[in-house]
Design a protein around this motif. Structure first.
Motif, PDB file in Angstrom:
ATOM      1  N   LYS A  14       0.863  -1.193   0.000  1.00  0.00           N
ATOM      2  CA  LYS A  14       0.000   0.000   0.000  1.00  0.00           C
ATOM      3  C   LYS A  14       0.888   1.227   0.000  1.00  0.00           C
ATOM      4  O   LYS A  14       1.875   1.286   0.718  1.00  0.00           O
ATOM      5  CB  LYS A  14      -0.875   0.013   1.252  1.00  0.00           C
ATOM      6  N   TYR A  15       0.552   2.193  -0.850  1.00  0.00           N
ATOM      7  CA  TYR A  15       1.257   3.473  -0.821  1.00  0.00           C
ATOM      8  C   TYR A  15       0.327   4.513  -0.221  1.00  0.00           C
ATOM      9  O   TYR A  15      -0.882   4.464  -0.432  1.00  0.00           O
ATOM     10  CB  TYR A  15       1.629   3.914  -2.234  1.00  0.00           C
ATOM     11  N   LYS A  16       0.929   5.449   0.510  1.00  0.00           N
ATOM     12  CA  LYS A  16       0.119   6.542   1.047  1.00  0.00           C
ATOM     13  C   LYS A  16       0.101   7.653   0.002  1.00  0.00           C
ATOM     14  O   LYS A  16       1.162   8.072  -0.473  1.00  0.00           O
ATOM     15  CB  LYS A  16       0.741   7.070   2.336  1.00  0.00           C
ATOM     16  N   LEU A  17      -1.082   8.098  -0.342  1.00  0.00           N
ATOM     17  CA  LEU A  17      -1.175   9.183  -1.315  1.00  0.00           C
ATOM     18  C   LEU A  17      -1.620  10.457  -0.595  1.00  0.00           C
ATOM     19  O   LEU A  17      -2.610  10.455   0.129  1.00  0.00           O
ATOM     20  CB  LEU A  17      -2.181   8.835  -2.413  1.00  0.00           C
ATOM     21  N   TYR A  18      -0.838  11.529  -0.796  1.00  0.00           N
ATOM     22  CA  TYR A  18      -1.161  12.817  -0.183  1.00  0.00           C
ATOM     23  C   TYR A  18      -1.597  13.790  -1.275  1.00  0.00           C
ATOM     24  O   TYR A  18      -0.956  13.849  -2.340  1.00  0.00           O
ATOM     25  CB  TYR A  18       0.072  13.388   0.534  1.00  0.00           C
ATOM     26  N   ASP A  39      -5.044   5.560   1.181  1.00  0.00           N
ATOM     27  CA  ASP A  39      -4.208   4.402   0.840  1.00  0.00           C
ATOM     28  C   ASP A  39      -4.436   3.999  -0.602  1.00  0.00           C
ATOM     29  O   ASP A  39      -5.561   4.011  -1.091  1.00  0.00           O
ATOM     30  CB  ASP A  39      -4.565   3.217   1.738  1.00  0.00           C
ATOM     31  N   PHE A  40      -3.350   3.674  -1.264  1.00  0.00           N
ATOM     32  CA  PHE A  40      -3.474   3.146  -2.628  1.00  0.00           C
ATOM     33  C   PHE A  40      -2.822   1.766  -2.662  1.00  0.00           C
ATOM     34  O   PHE A  40      -1.667   1.593  -2.271  1.00  0.00           O
ATOM     35  CB  PHE A  40      -2.787   4.072  -3.640  1.00  0.00           C
ATOM     36  N   SER A  41      -3.583   0.808  -3.129  1.00  0.00           N
ATOM     37  CA  SER A  41      -3.098  -0.566  -3.128  1.00  0.00           C
ATOM     38  C   SER A  41      -2.400  -0.884  -4.448  1.00  0.00           C
ATOM     39  O   SER A  41      -3.059  -1.045  -5.473  1.00  0.00           O
ATOM     40  CB  SER A  41      -4.325  -1.471  -2.952  1.00  0.00           C
ATOM     41  N   LYS A  61      -0.762  -4.080 -17.890  1.00  0.00           N
ATOM     42  CA  LYS A  61      -0.716  -2.738 -18.454  1.00  0.00           C
ATOM     43  C   LYS A  61      -0.057  -1.763 -17.482  1.00  0.00           C
ATOM     44  O   LYS A  61       0.233  -2.132 -16.333  1.00  0.00           O
ATOM     45  CB  LYS A  61      -2.082  -2.286 -18.927  1.00  0.00           C
ATOM     46  N   ASN A  62       0.170  -0.529 -17.912  1.00  0.00           N
ATOM     47  CA  ASN A  62       0.852   0.456 -17.081  1.00  0.00           C
ATOM     48  C   ASN A  62       0.144   0.603 -15.744  1.00  0.00           C
ATOM     49  O   ASN A  62      -1.083   0.677 -15.697  1.00  0.00           O
ATOM     50  CB  ASN A  62       0.875   1.826 -17.771  1.00  0.00           C
ATOM     51  N   GLY A  63       0.946   0.603 -14.695  1.00  0.00           N
ATOM     52  CA  GLY A  63       0.376   0.809 -13.364  1.00  0.00           C
ATOM     53  C   GLY A  63      -0.188  -0.447 -12.717  1.00  0.00           C
ATOM     54  O   GLY A  63      -0.786  -0.385 -11.649  1.00  0.00           O
ATOM     55  N   SER A  64       0.021  -1.608 -13.340  1.00  0.00           N
ATOM     56  CA  SER A  64      -0.574  -2.830 -12.781  1.00  0.00           C
ATOM     57  C   SER A  64       0.243  -3.395 -11.614  1.00  0.00           C
ATOM     58  O   SER A  64      -0.205  -4.327 -10.944  1.00  0.00           O
ATOM     59  CB  SER A  64      -0.748  -3.894 -13.869  1.00  0.00           C
ATOM     60  N   GLY A  65       1.445  -2.862 -11.394  1.00  0.00           N
ATOM     61  CA  GLY A  65       2.222  -3.269 -10.222  1.00  0.00           C
ATOM     62  C   GLY A  65       3.481  -4.074 -10.529  1.00  0.00           C
ATOM     63  O   GLY A  65       4.133  -4.588  -9.614  1.00  0.00           O
ATOM     64  N   LYS A  66       3.840  -4.156 -11.798  1.00  0.00           N
ATOM     65  CA  LYS A  66       4.988  -4.995 -12.207  1.00  0.00           C
ATOM     66  C   LYS A  66       6.288  -4.523 -11.533  1.00  0.00           C
ATOM     67  O   LYS A  66       6.994  -5.308 -10.905  1.00  0.00           O
ATOM     68  CB  LYS A  66       5.158  -4.976 -13.733  1.00  0.00           C
ATOM     69  N   SER A  67       6.592  -3.224 -11.695  1.00  0.00           N
ATOM     70  CA  SER A  67       7.856  -2.715 -11.139  1.00  0.00           C
ATOM     71  C   SER A  67       7.861  -2.816  -9.633  1.00  0.00           C
ATOM     72  O   SER A  67       8.894  -3.142  -9.025  1.00  0.00           O
ATOM     73  CB  SER A  67       8.076  -1.258 -11.537  1.00  0.00           C
ATOM     74  N   SER A 204       8.052  -7.036 -19.386  1.00  0.00           N
ATOM     75  CA  SER A 204       8.039  -6.367 -20.684  1.00  0.00           C
ATOM     76  C   SER A 204       6.615  -6.221 -21.172  1.00  0.00           C
ATOM     77  O   SER A 204       5.731  -6.994 -20.814  1.00  0.00           O
ATOM     78  CB  SER A 204       8.858  -7.180 -21.680  1.00  0.00           C
ATOM     79  N   HIS A 205       6.400  -5.219 -22.028  1.00  0.00           N
ATOM     80  CA  HIS A 205       5.117  -5.112 -22.727  1.00  0.00           C
ATOM     81  C   HIS A 205       5.208  -5.857 -24.048  1.00  0.00           C
ATOM     82  O   HIS A 205       4.226  -5.990 -24.774  1.00  0.00           O
ATOM     83  CB  HIS A 205       4.769  -3.643 -23.008  1.00  0.00           C
ATOM     84  N   ASP A 206       6.425  -6.300 -24.369  1.00  0.00           N
ATOM     85  CA  ASP A 206       6.661  -6.935 -25.659  1.00  0.00           C
ATOM     86  C   ASP A 206       6.327  -8.434 -25.543  1.00  0.00           C
ATOM     87  O   ASP A 206       7.120  -9.223 -25.043  1.00  0.00           O
ATOM     88  CB  ASP A 206       8.138  -6.721 -26.035  1.00  0.00           C
TER      89      ASP A 206
HETATM   90  N1  LIG Z   1       6.315   5.431  -4.472  1.00  0.00           N
HETATM   91  C1  LIG Z   1       5.039   5.386  -4.859  1.00  0.00           C
HETATM   92  N2  LIG Z   1       4.100   6.143  -4.245  1.00  0.00           N
HETATM   93  C2  LIG Z   1       2.803   6.089  -4.612  1.00  0.00           C
HETATM   94  N3  LIG Z   1       2.327   5.302  -5.601  1.00  0.00           N
HETATM   95  C3  LIG Z   1       3.211   4.541  -6.252  1.00  0.00           C
HETATM   96  C4  LIG Z   1       4.609   4.536  -5.934  1.00  0.00           C
HETATM   97  N4  LIG Z   1       5.240   3.656  -6.759  1.00  0.00           N
HETATM   98  C5  LIG Z   1       4.276   3.146  -7.563  1.00  0.00           C
HETATM   99  N5  LIG Z   1       3.070   3.668  -7.267  1.00  0.00           N
HETATM  100  C6  LIG Z   1       1.785   3.349  -7.907  1.00  0.00           C
HETATM  101  O1  LIG Z   1       1.593   1.959  -7.841  1.00  0.00           O
HETATM  102  C7  LIG Z   1       0.997   1.485  -9.030  1.00  0.00           C
HETATM  103  C8  LIG Z   1       1.860   0.386  -9.623  1.00  0.00           C
HETATM  104  O2  LIG Z   1       3.052   0.977 -10.119  1.00  0.00           O
HETATM  105  P1  LIG Z   1       4.169   0.144 -10.874  1.00  0.00           P
HETATM  106  O3  LIG Z   1       5.250   1.105 -11.261  1.00  0.00           O
HETATM  107  O4  LIG Z   1       4.534  -1.016 -10.048  1.00  0.00           O
HETATM  108  O5  LIG Z   1       3.361  -0.338 -12.151  1.00  0.00           O
HETATM  109  P2  LIG Z   1       3.929  -0.987 -13.497  1.00  0.00           P
HETATM  110  O6  LIG Z   1       3.013  -2.113 -13.809  1.00  0.00           O
HETATM  111  O7  LIG Z   1       5.380  -1.280 -13.351  1.00  0.00           O
HETATM  112  O8  LIG Z   1       3.712   0.194 -14.529  1.00  0.00           O
HETATM  113  P3  LIG Z   1       4.570   0.555 -15.867  1.00  0.00           P
HETATM  114  O9  LIG Z   1       4.247  -0.502 -16.872  1.00  0.00           O
HETATM  115  O10 LIG Z   1       4.013   1.883 -16.248  1.00  0.00           O
HETATM  116  O11 LIG Z   1       6.009   0.594 -15.467  1.00  0.00           O
HETATM  117  C9  LIG Z   1       0.844   2.692  -9.950  1.00  0.00           C
HETATM  118  O12 LIG Z   1      -0.477   3.156  -9.891  1.00  0.00           O
HETATM  119  C10 LIG Z   1       1.802   3.697  -9.383  1.00  0.00           C
HETATM  120  O13 LIG Z   1       1.344   5.006  -9.607  1.00  0.00           O
END
Ligand SMILES: Nc1ncnc2c1ncn2[C@@H]1O[C@H](COP(=O)(O)OP(=O)(O)OP(=O)(O)O)[C@@H](O)[C@H]1O
Length: 445
Positions: A14-18, A39-41, A61-67, A204-206
């Motif tokens: 969970k990330y805290k969003l301000y 809170d952002f999950s 897809k972007n933002g799904s949590g991979k990184s 990867s997206h590829d």
């Molecule tokens: N330090 C942080 N603080 C708040 N939210 C975060 C933080 N790091 C990531 N997030 C959020 O968590 C979610 C997942 O992010 P993440 O970078 O893991 O996605 P991703 O699948 O790797 O995306 P991408 O394909 O764009 O790299 C996103 O909505 C992102 O905005």
């Protein structure tokens, strides 16, 4: 099940969003423990394990949590709950430049990275030439990395990561920034490591890159595992979802433009679930019917009734020698009027890589308007130029294509037919696809 190298148990983040930058400070100083955040999950209850030698793609897809997931596995980020265990030497190529000191030169960073990884200076001495050669940065290797372009960063990061004999290599989209030549070099090197038994996690997206490198794929959606399994199947599910989304968006657009026209459409079609009430039929081989339905999508305005391959005698066949004429015959049944019919075929190898294909649109074939209830057969005829002793599958997509920016998928079937390219002693084909070269030579005395 082999030796476990990664185990992720009930991991959530969970990330805290301000809303305002100073809300964080206000919260920290609040006497009454007042909350200034929501809170952002980013990850929710993730569970999986990876065995030694497995190669796992992570897609979403972007933002799904991979990184976030990779950062948790490498220990850069702590999970909010849950537990991660990693066994052995992990080498990770995460965000560009992560782990590099911008003030240090390329060489200094190589040694520092080695030290962090627990590699002795002596061992690094034996590896340094190979790392420098692979990175191919010329004199820049002596410059501070803050002067590097993103491509140069990627070269250095990749070169160090793969040359320190990791047990687990984690690559996060890093290849996309390098130049084409370097990307190919990295793919070959990664395949080499995989052959040597190194475990790889590759984000990867590829989908092609995932299919060619990984046997398994984990598909993340909104921070949860949506699917985990065979890389070809999972990447196809991912592609299906992305295409469905495009189609659903189109349907919504039509909805707002023309409610009356929409009323006449089947509700399943509008929802993008894309099933029609016409069952798949009789003619197809049993095994193919199952494959048909699994990853099938489209509006259903036209249905692929049968896909078959015929030899020169017009008989159905699934073995073709080099040079033998093969026809891919597609039977279609229209349930609505189709104004701009476009039939697309693709031939894939067993790893799911598209080897060749074409579309009637690109071949400038113009069909008349296809009327509701009309049946038609489209045949693609060509000699077999594919590598011998390999099996291939045929996929078919039927679109309504006004132009390249205006495409509606009507029916899409992967794995509609499978066949084998067989050895022809007169002309073996050693590469994936035979290309007819015009060869000339000159001899100079
Ligand atoms: N330090 C942080 N603080 C708040 N939210 C975060 C933080 N790091 C990531 N997030 C959020 O968590 C979610 C997942 O992010 P993440 O970078 O893991 O996605 P991703 O699948 O790797 O995306 P991408 O394909 O764009 O790299 C996103 O909505 C992102 O905005």
């Amino acid at each position: 099940m082999g030796t476990e190298i990664v185990r992720v148990t009930n991991v959530s983040k969970k990330y805290k969003l301000y809303k305002q930058p100073n809300d964080r400070l206000k919260e920290a100083l609040s006497f009454r423990n007042k909350n200034y955040h929501s809170d952002f999950s980013a990850l929710e209850n993730i569970n999986f394990s990876i065995s030694k030698g497995e190669n796992v793609g992570i897609i979403g897809k972007n933002g799904s949590g991979k990184s976030t997931l990779l950062k948790i596995i490498t220990g850069i980020v702590q999970p909010s709950t849950g537990d991660v265990k990693v066994y052995g030497r992990v080498s990770a190529i995460l965000e560009l430049g992560a782990g590099f000191n911008p003030e240090y030169s390329g060489i200094e960073n190589i040694y520092t990275y080695g030290m962090i990884m627990g590699i002795t200076k002596k061992e690094m001495h034996t590896k340094i030439d190979e790392i420098i050669e692979f990175a191919d940065l010329g004199d820049f290797i002596h410059q501070p990395v803050k002067t590097y372009s993103s491509g140069m960063y990627a070269r250095l990061a990749f070169s160090v990561a793969i040359n320190i004999d990791p047990n687990l290599l984690i690559v996060d989209e890093a290849l996309s920034v390098g130049d084409m030549g370097f990307q190919h070099k990295c793919m070959i090197k990664m395949k080499e490591l995989i052959d040597r038994g190194v475990t790889v996690i590759f984000v990867s997206h590829d989908t092609f890159a995932i299919k060619s490198l990984c046997s398994r794929c984990i598909y993340l959606e909104h921070g949860k595992i949506k699917a985990d399994g065979n890389a070809i199947e999972i990447t196809d599910i991912y592609l299906m979802d992305t295409r469905k989304k495009i189609y659903t968006a189109e349907a919504e657009e039509i909805n707002s433009l023309n409610q009356t026209a929409l009323d006449s459409l089947d509700s399943d079609i509008i929802n993008g679930t894309l099933e029609t009430d016409i069952p798949m039929q009789e003619e197809t081989k049993d095994s193919d019917i199952n494959k048909y339905e699994k990853l099938r999508y489209g509006t259903g305005d036209i249905r692929i009734k049968k896909v078959s391959m015929l030899n020169e005698q017009g008989s159905e066949a699934d073995h073709f020698e080099f040079g033998e004429i093969m026809s891919i015959a597609i039977d279609l049944h229209a349930h609505k009027q189709i104004n701009n019919l476009n039939c697309c075929i693709r031939i894939r190898d067993k790893n799911g890589i598209d080897v060749t294909g074409t579309t009637t649109f690109e071949e400038s074939i113009v069909f008349p308007t296809i009327k509701e209830r009309e049946k038609l057969k489209v045949i693609f005829k060509a000699p077999n130029l594919l590598k011998h002793d390999m099996t291939f599958s045929v996929g078919v997509t039927i679109n309504d294509t006004k132009d390249t920016a205006d495409i509606v998928i009507l029916d899409h079937v992967d794995l509609a037919y499978t066949f084998k390219s067989v050895y022809n002693p007169k002309r073996p084909v050693w590469y994936m696809y035979y290309q007819n070269y015009d060869i000339k030579f000159d001899i100079f005395k």
